[in-house]
Design a protein around this motif. Structure first.
Motif, short mmCIF file in Angstrom:
data_model
loop_
_atom_site.label_atom_id
_atom_site.label_comp_id
_atom_site.label_asym_id
_atom_site.label_seq_id
_atom_site.Cartn_x
_atom_site.Cartn_y
_atom_site.Cartn_z
N ILE B 262 0.85 -1.19 0.00
CA ILE B 262 0.00 0.00 0.00
C ILE B 262 0.89 1.24 0.00
O ILE B 262 1.75 1.37 0.86
CB ILE B 262 -0.93 0.00 1.24
N PRO B 263 0.73 2.14 -0.97
CA PRO B 263 1.57 3.35 -0.98
C PRO B 263 1.10 4.34 0.07
O PRO B 263 0.04 4.18 0.66
CB PRO B 263 1.34 3.91 -2.39
N GLY B 264 1.93 5.35 0.30
CA GLY B 264 1.56 6.39 1.25
C GLY B 264 2.33 7.66 0.95
O GLY B 264 3.06 7.74 -0.05
N SER B 265 2.15 8.63 1.82
CA SER B 265 2.83 9.90 1.63
C SER B 265 4.35 9.70 1.64
O SER B 265 4.87 8.90 2.39
CB SER B 265 2.45 10.85 2.76
N ILE B 266 5.04 10.48 0.79
CA ILE B 266 6.51 10.41 0.77
C ILE B 266 7.09 10.98 2.06
O ILE B 266 8.27 10.81 2.32
CB ILE B 266 7.10 11.16 -0.44
N HIS B 267 6.25 11.68 2.85
CA HIS B 267 6.73 12.24 4.11
C HIS B 267 6.52 11.28 5.28
O HIS B 267 6.86 11.59 6.41
CB HIS B 267 6.03 13.58 4.38
N GLN B 268 5.92 10.10 5.00
CA GLN B 268 5.65 9.11 6.04
C GLN B 268 6.76 8.05 5.98
O GLN B 268 6.81 7.26 5.04
CB GLN B 268 4.27 8.49 5.74
N PRO B 269 7.67 8.02 6.98
CA PRO B 269 8.80 7.07 6.90
C PRO B 269 8.35 5.62 6.74
O PRO B 269 9.02 4.85 6.06
CB PRO B 269 9.53 7.28 8.23
N THR B 270 7.21 5.26 7.34
CA THR B 270 6.76 3.87 7.25
C THR B 270 6.06 3.57 5.91
O THR B 270 5.47 2.50 5.75
CB THR B 270 5.81 3.52 8.41
N SER B 271 6.12 4.50 4.97
CA SER B 271 5.67 4.15 3.62
C SER B 271 6.86 3.79 2.73
O SER B 271 6.67 3.22 1.66
CB SER B 271 4.91 5.32 2.99
N ARG B 272 8.07 4.11 3.16
CA ARG B 272 9.23 3.93 2.28
C ARG B 272 9.45 2.48 1.90
O ARG B 272 9.83 2.18 0.77
CB ARG B 272 10.49 4.49 2.96
N GLY B 273 9.25 1.58 2.87
CA GLY B 273 9.43 0.16 2.57
C GLY B 273 8.43 -0.31 1.52
O GLY B 273 8.77 -1.07 0.62
N CYS B 274 7.20 0.19 1.62
CA CYS B 274 6.17 -0.16 0.64
C CYS B 274 6.55 0.36 -0.74
O CYS B 274 6.41 -0.33 -1.75
CB CYS B 274 4.82 0.39 1.06
N HIS B 275 7.04 1.58 -0.79
CA HIS B 275 7.44 2.16 -2.08
C HIS B 275 8.59 1.37 -2.69
O HIS B 275 8.63 1.15 -3.90
CB HIS B 275 7.82 3.64 -1.89
N GLN B 276 9.52 0.95 -1.82
CA GLN B 276 10.64 0.13 -2.31
C GLN B 276 10.11 -1.17 -2.93
O GLN B 276 10.53 -1.57 -4.03
CB GLN B 276 11.54 -0.18 -1.11
#
Lengths: 378, 378
Positions: B262-276
């Protein structure tokens, strides 16, 4: 380049006529300019002769020529003068070569401001009119960061993301270009009158539409092909699934430009368009470094195309910002790996990448295979 | 299935010994069970004979057998009884076949609760211990929606996303499985004692670790292979780039399971793993429908594997929720396109998809090529 002895008034009037031709495609108009050089010559050539270039029956060409009324052209001529609007034709060496590549490049561009920006490396940043406050902040901050690297930010002067991107880039070295869907004597939306004036002075305002052309719905998607056509890539910051930005992204893909999109919360409607693009293969962007890394080969190609670009002057050197200086100090005259530069300059990798690109554009460092950089002796 | 006449105490003691063997891999232990059927037989077989199955020198096998001390086994036997912990061996027909496929499937599983859930269709939902409030809400809401469709939600009982996912699924028809990295007599984290008890009664708690095994760092990534191994796919809700969830996602990929993020805001550190993960090819998920659509072929395969599954009883039929009934009413005995069902039931497509899957699992509709569905006569 305008010839010194040419009839400026006649040249502008003929350019306005060419821009207003109804029923003859842009590609045909570009061929006419290639063939006859000066637009005045086109209109003094017999229709039977034009047929071989336009590839339309004579009566169609005659119809097209008849749509252009002389009093209207005279009015528009006055508006060009009043608004300091200039004309750039597709056979002019100053016409941007990247835009010329696209199949329906406009034969006539109207512009205000610094025409040289059009031929420099550009990133298009586009997005929703109804972006979130966080999206607007991201657009402005990213645009400023890109423009500090020397990239020009190209957008559509719409409210929301477009305006934030223009605002971020305006004060930085890369500057900004607004491609609008009305005549340059009009401003749409009206709320952006101040921004349009600034861009017309410090950046570049462009349009394929003659003065007195109001905002019409069908002109906006048309305009989008110019935004993507001018740019190395298109970054969609926030867009709902029916946003015009998705048209710009699709056109960018068709034109072989890179497409980038910033993800967001699944609860944010203006992130859905970005997610759709990412599913379709757009690069997911979290930092400006993600874009710069991807564009580096294209930027290098641009640099190679412009060997005449002046080497950095002492003023430009002095104008290096503190971070750029910090990075430059860590680049050896021997090949230096990116990681080493990042560690020793004590800056985040994406910032280092952006500064290295800036230094590369300034002719201070040169990139080597394997992510290494070398300092260029003064 | 336990044989009626077998020595239950001796069987459990031998299973505990097998689980505790140090220095013999899981694959070799599974081969021993295949060869000798009952774990008691393994420990009464001469080491020289075991060598041919274990494929290790005799002294290594003797060393492994020596690590298991009888008093410890007796203590653990008592804990099995006290905590109502049962044993499931890899040669038991109730051992989940999907888990058996993975190269290092545990030979011994300890469980509390409904063992049948292990063989049903599961979606793993995992994520950060430090998720955002919005991430926690999404995890709980998505888990409930999936579980209403009949999918069981498998996770790791960690605080944050795992707990939210268990909570969402617990009350719904699909239920939930927690795979833990300690003995089932321990609960880690302690704050989840209540949740663990509930899952042990209404869902299923499982572990490959014997009672008295405390939480050790290296056991958590080990455990993750079971979470992904049991599941048709893994959905990462929120994760930073160093989260254990990325290990689960990687293992899922290696095991041929679907990976969702699930993607999230680029300002949310716990979205980075999802983006990766999305950059690496994970499916970008905005709605539960995105997952269900992707899993439908795998779910159908599961249904085909279980022809013995009872047809829906009148009670189950009565228990169809109002939305499922609405959807069922729009499915014809002739092939009906998904769009038509969605339009006429006046529900969002992702909900319709989820309800159709539920109806398919209940044997009320049957899917046809081209996204069409047909009602099955009563």
């Amino acid at each position: 380049m305008p010839e010194t002895f040419r009839d400026e008034e006649g040249f502008l009037a003929a350019s306005l006529k060419l821009a207003a031709l109804n029923g003859i495609g842009q590609a045909a108009r570009c061929r006419l300019l290639e063939q006859y050089g000066n637009p005045q010559t086109i209109f003094s050539t017999p229709v039977d002769e034009l047929k071989a270039v336009v590839l339309l029956p004579g009566n169609k060409i005659r119809q097209a020529l008849d749509t252009v009324k002389e009093p209207l052209i005279q009015k528009r001529l006055r508006l060009l003068r009043e608004h300091n609007i200039r004309v750039l034709l597709s056979n002019d060496p100053a016409y941007p070569s990247r835009l010329r590549e696209i199949p329906d490049a406009p034969a006539v561009l109207f512009y205000q401001g610094n025409v040289e920006l059009l031929s420099g490396p550009q990133l298009a940043m586009v997005g929703s009119r109804n972006a979130s406050p966080s999206g607007l902040r991201t657009a402005q901050a990213f645009a400023a960061e890109f423009a500090r690297t020397g990239l020009t930010i190209t957008s559509g002067l719409a409210s929301g993301i477009d305006t934030a991107a223009h605002r971020g880039a305006l004060q930085e070295i890369g500057g900004t270009i607004a491609v609008v869907a009305t005549g340059l004597d009009e401003v749409y939306p009206k709320t952006n009158r101040g921004m349009a004036e600034k861009i017309g002075l410090e950046g570049c305002m462009i349009s394929e539409y003659s003065p007195m052309t109001p905002a019409r719905r069908e002109q906006f998607p048309q305009r989008n092909r110019i935004i993507s056509g001018l740019s190395l890539g298109v970054l969609v910051v926030e867009a709902d699934t029916r946003s015009g930005s998705l048209i710009t992204a699709r056109l960018a893909g068709e034109q072989g430009r890179e497409v980038f999109a910033i993800p967001g919360s699944i609860h944010q409607p203006t992130s859905r368009g970005c997610h759709q693009l990412i599913r379709q293969g757009a690069k997911l962007v979290e930092t400006t470094g993600d874009v710069l890394q991807e564009l580096t080969p294209a930027l290098r190609a641009v640099l190679r195309e412009q060997p005449e670009s002046a080497p950095s002057t002492p003023e430009q050197e002095k104008s290096l910002d503190p971070d750029a200086k910090k990075v430059l100090n860590q680049v050896d005259f021997a090949p230096t790996p990116l990681e080493e530069i990042a560690v020793h300059s004590n800056l985040p990798v994406e910032l280092v990448l952006s500064k290295l690109l800036q230094l590369e554009l300034a002719g201070r460092v040169s990139p080597l295979p394997g992510g290494r950089y070398q300092r260029i002796p003064d």
